[in-house]
Motif scaffolding. Structure first.
Motif, PDB file in Angstrom:
ATOM      1  N   ASP A   1       0.800  -1.224   0.000  1.00  0.00           N
ATOM      2  CA  ASP A   1       0.000   0.000   0.000  1.00  0.00           C
ATOM      3  C   ASP A   1       0.833   1.274   0.000  1.00  0.00           C
ATOM      4  N   THR A   2       2.128   1.158  -0.258  1.00  0.00           N
ATOM      5  CA  THR A   2       2.982   2.341  -0.333  1.00  0.00           C
ATOM      6  C   THR A   2       3.044   2.859  -1.770  1.00  0.00           C
ATOM      7  N   GLU A   3       3.074   4.147  -1.905  1.00  0.00           N
ATOM      8  CA  GLU A   3       3.117   4.813  -3.208  1.00  0.00           C
ATOM      9  C   GLU A   3       4.562   4.792  -3.733  1.00  0.00           C
ATOM     10  N   TRP A   4       4.966   3.638  -4.260  1.00  0.00           N
ATOM     11  CA  TRP A   4       6.351   3.474  -4.715  1.00  0.00           C
ATOM     12  C   TRP A   4       6.598   4.139  -6.065  1.00  0.00           C
ATOM     13  N   GLU A   5       5.563   4.249  -6.892  1.00  0.00           N
ATOM     14  CA  GLU A   5       5.698   4.719  -8.272  1.00  0.00           C
ATOM     15  C   GLU A   5       6.616   3.765  -9.048  1.00  0.00           C
ATOM     16  N   GLU A   6       7.535   4.281  -9.836  1.00  0.00           N
ATOM     17  CA  GLU A   6       8.417   3.427 -10.646  1.00  0.00           C
ATOM     18  C   GLU A   6       9.758   3.271  -9.930  1.00  0.00           C
ATOM     19  N   LEU A   7      10.113   2.032  -9.601  1.00  0.00           N
ATOM     20  CA  LEU A   7      11.386   1.770  -8.941  1.00  0.00           C
ATOM     21  C   LEU A   7      12.203   0.757  -9.736  1.00  0.00           C
ATOM     22  N   ASP A   8      13.503   1.003  -9.809  1.00  0.00           N
ATOM     23  CA  ASP A   8      14.402  -0.015 -10.343  1.00  0.00           C
ATOM     24  C   ASP A   8      14.681  -1.080  -9.276  1.00  0.00           C
ATOM     25  N   TYR A   9      14.859  -0.611  -8.027  1.00  0.00           N
ATOM     26  CA  TYR A   9      15.174  -1.524  -6.928  1.00  0.00           C
ATOM     27  C   TYR A   9      14.361  -1.179  -5.687  1.00  0.00           C
ATOM     28  N   LEU A  10      13.808  -2.210  -5.061  1.00  0.00           N
ATOM     29  CA  LEU A  10      13.271  -2.101  -3.708  1.00  0.00           C
ATOM     30  C   LEU A  10      14.102  -3.019  -2.828  1.00  0.00           C
ATOM     31  N   LEU A  11      14.764  -2.429  -1.840  1.00  0.00           N
ATOM     32  CA  LEU A  11      15.556  -3.198  -0.893  1.00  0.00           C
ATOM     33  C   LEU A  11      14.760  -3.365   0.390  1.00  0.00           C
ATOM     34  N   ILE A  12      14.667  -4.591   0.872  1.00  0.00           N
ATOM     35  CA  ILE A  12      13.924  -4.875   2.101  1.00  0.00           C
ATOM     36  C   ILE A  12      14.915  -5.217   3.204  1.00  0.00           C
ATOM     37  N   ASP A  13      14.975  -4.350   4.214  1.00  0.00           N
ATOM     38  CA  ASP A  13      15.799  -4.606   5.388  1.00  0.00           C
ATOM     39  C   ASP A  13      15.025  -5.573   6.277  1.00  0.00           C
ATOM     40  N   MET A  14      15.407  -6.848   6.224  1.00  0.00           N
ATOM     41  CA  MET A  14      14.661  -7.895   6.914  1.00  0.00           C
ATOM     42  C   MET A  14      15.137  -8.061   8.355  1.00  0.00           C
ATOM     43  N   PRO A  15      14.266  -8.550   9.247  1.00  0.00           N
ATOM     44  CA  PRO A  15      14.723  -8.837  10.611  1.00  0.00           C
ATOM     45  C   PRO A  15      15.673 -10.026  10.596  1.00  0.00           C
ATOM     46  N   PRO A  16      16.541 -10.124  11.607  1.00  0.00           N
ATOM     47  CA  PRO A  16      17.465 -11.259  11.641  1.00  0.00           C
ATOM     48  C   PRO A  16      16.754 -12.570  11.945  1.00  0.00           C
ATOM     49  N   GLY A  17      17.372 -13.660  11.507  1.00  0.00           N
ATOM     50  CA  GLY A  17      16.852 -14.976  11.861  1.00  0.00           C
ATOM     51  C   GLY A  17      15.871 -15.547  10.860  1.00  0.00           C
ATOM     52  N   THR A  18      15.189 -16.606  11.285  1.00  0.00           N
ATOM     53  CA  THR A  18      14.328 -17.389  10.405  1.00  0.00           C
ATOM     54  C   THR A  18      12.878 -17.415  10.901  1.00  0.00           C
ATOM     55  N   GLY A  19      12.447 -16.320  11.510  1.00  0.00           N
ATOM     56  CA  GLY A  19      11.112 -16.270  12.101  1.00  0.00           C
ATOM     57  C   GLY A  19      10.000 -15.915  11.131  1.00  0.00           C
TER      58      GLY A  19
END
Length: 282
Positions: free
Chosen positions: A142-160
């Motif tokens: 639901d975020t207004e990203w518009e046109e992006l070449d890259y979206l980087l997701i800073d994920m939480p640590p671990g395997t949860g």
């Protein structure tokens, strides 16, 4: 090209926000590459690597967004020095639906984080897993990203729960794994890599962070945590080495001052990281 005839989601693409393969798609934009940055444990510099990658990609002329997927420990606003700003929540037409307008950094990188949606950044998140994963998916779709070449997701640590949700439900192109040169950390990071393999997610490579310090007088590299090289640790993990990064007090100072993008614009210290990253993506 994908074969739609054999796809289990044939006929349901784009219904309820899902694309090919039943993966979630953003409602307000198009994204070419979605990359997760993950670690086995906290404190190894995962968010720092995310911010450096985002800035270096922006320097190279790409349009970049960052999704702070570490809901209970968001730090991307602090990295970019935008923690005093707030994302907008906008009503969509006459409906009850809300979309988010991300905060832009000085370079125009679009950032959405739970810390940009709360009144105070110190306000803790005391939620159970299903609520956290629901909020994460909403911030992505639901975020207004518009046109992006890259979206980087800073994920939480671990395997949860959150890592599992991102790997299962978002159209990830691959993962960058962040580690430090310690056997204990490598063991925990290996769990993340095995999880990605089981989920069918491509692991782009490893970034060995805090690998060394550099002598201010002679420039000699001094290992801090291990006598083993970053290459040896990457070989143990069984994935390519994207870069080894030093403990850099100038970088830390620029983050504390909110001037990290300016510092990175003037630095060529992370060219190896961005070069190897793009080679593995393109």
């Amino acid at each position: 090209m994908s074969n739609c005839d054999s796809c289990s989601s044939k006929g349901n693409c784009n219904s309820e926000g899902t694309g090919c393969g039943g993966k979630l798609e953003p409602k307000y934009g198009k994204i070419k590459h979605i990359i997760g940055i993950i670690s086995g444990k906290g404190g190894v510099g995962k968010s720092t690597v995310t911010g450096i990658l985002a800035t270096e990609l922006s320097k190279a002329g790409h349009s970049v967004g960052v999704l702070d997927g570490d809901i209970t420990g968001p730090s991307m606003p602090r990295f970019f020095g935008i923690n005093n700003k707030r994302a907008e929540m906008i009503q969509v037409g006459d409906t009850e639906e809300i979309k988010f307008r991300p905060v832009k950094t000085s370079r125009g990188i679009k950032v959405i984080s739970l810390n940009l949606l709360t009144e105070q950044e110190e306000q803790p998140v005391i939620w159970r897993g299903p609520v956290i994963t629901g909020v994460l998916k909403q911030m992505y779709s639901d975020t207004e990203w518009e046109e992006l070449d890259y979206l980087l997701i800073d994920m939480p640590p671990g395997t949860g729960d959150v890592a599992l949700t991102i790997m299962q439900e978002l159209p990830l192109e691959g993962l960058v794994v962040v580690s430090t040169p310690q056997d204990m950390v490598s063991m925990i990071v290996k769990k993340v890599i095995i999880m990605a393999e089981k989920m069918g997610i491509n692991v782009i490579g490893a970034v060995e962070n805090m690998a060394y310090i550099k002598c201010g007088k002679c420039g000699e590299k001094i290992n801090v945590f291990s006598k083993k090289s970053a290459k040896e640790h990457a070989e143990h993990l069984g994935i390519p080495l994207l870069a080894e990064m030093p403990i850099n007090l100038n970088l830390v100072e620029s983050m504390e001052n909110g001037t990290v993008e300016k510092f990175l614009e003037e630095s060529n210290e992370y060219e190896e990281l961005i070069h190897n990253f793009k080679d593995r993506i393109m």
